[in-house]
Design an enzyme around this catalytic site. Structure first.
Site, short mmCIF file in Angstrom:
data_model
loop_
_atom_site.label_atom_id
_atom_site.label_comp_id
_atom_site.label_asym_id
_atom_site.label_seq_id
_atom_site.Cartn_x
_atom_site.Cartn_y
_atom_site.Cartn_z
CE LYS A 10 -3.98 -2.25 2.20
NZ LYS A 10 -4.83 -2.31 3.44
CE1 TYR A 50 -9.49 -2.72 0.43
CE2 TYR A 50 -8.73 -0.64 -0.46
CZ TYR A 50 -8.47 -1.83 0.19
OH TYR A 50 -7.19 -2.13 0.62
CG ASN A 113 -3.74 -2.42 6.97
OD1 ASN A 113 -3.59 -2.00 5.83
ND2 ASN A 113 -4.80 -3.12 7.33
CG HIS A 116 -5.12 -6.09 -0.48
ND1 HIS A 116 -6.37 -6.03 0.10
CD2 HIS A 116 -5.22 -7.00 -1.49
CE1 HIS A 116 -7.18 -6.86 -0.55
NE2 HIS A 116 -6.52 -7.46 -1.52
CD GLU A 127 -8.74 -8.64 -3.79
OE1 GLU A 127 -9.48 -8.42 -2.82
OE2 GLU A 127 -7.61 -9.18 -3.67
#
Ligand code: DAT
Ligand code: MG
Length: 150
Positions: A10, A50, A113, A116, A127
């Protein structure tokens, strides 16, 4: 079963110079990279990516975060690839992620975080199709595969 999973470093992981660290961990686990690209995700793709979180309190922040800078998008292949990446990522909330996991070692807050990874084979397929063109996914054999599975 040989699976494919979608993994992303990310924007915070890119900014914090964790690309090599994260790729290294997945690579050493034994998975094979079959697609890798840097990408600054456009808002409409982020919203589709998302979609399951639309309406949640963190959704707007999540879209802003994931579109805030370049990410590294990857497809990794191998025996049980989906679960292997999920386990090395650690829990969504880094406060609960065990040391030794990416989030447990490098993150503090669920909104930053670092990584992914797809949560199922069907999510992975969705995805991968959203982020990659077919011609970007490579098929090749790699030395040493006989040392990874029976
Ligand atoms: P994961 O990324 O572990 O699959 P998820 O699919 O439930 O977790 O959520 C997707 C992302 O949304 C997650 O990586 C970070 C963000 N997120 C989830 N819960 C959050 C929360 N409580 N606060 C802030 N961001 C959150
Ligand atoms: Mg998820």
């Amino acid at each position: 079963m040989i699976e494919k999973t979608f993994v992303m470093v990310k924007p915070d992981g890119v900014q914090r110079s964790l690309i090599g660290e994260i790729i290294g961990r997945i690579e050493r686990r034994g998975l094979k990279a079959i697609a890798v690209k840097m990408y600054h995700i456009p808002k409409d793709i982020a919203e589709r990516f998302y979609a399951e979180h639309k309406g949640k309190q963190f959704y707007d922040g999540l879209i802003k975060y994931i579109t805030s800078g370049p990410v590294v998008c990857m497809v990794w292949e191998g025996e049980g690839a989906v679960g292997a990446v999920r386990s090395l990522m650690g829990k969504t909330n880094p406060a609960e992620a065990l040391p030794g996991t990416v989030r447990g070692d490098f993150a503090l807050h669920p909104g930053k975080n670092v990584i992914h990874g797809s949560d199922s084979i069907s999510s992975a397929q969705r995805e991968i199709n959203l982020i990659f063109n077919d011609y970007e996914i490579l098929e090749y054999s790699k030395i040493g595969s006989e040392w990874l599975i029976e």
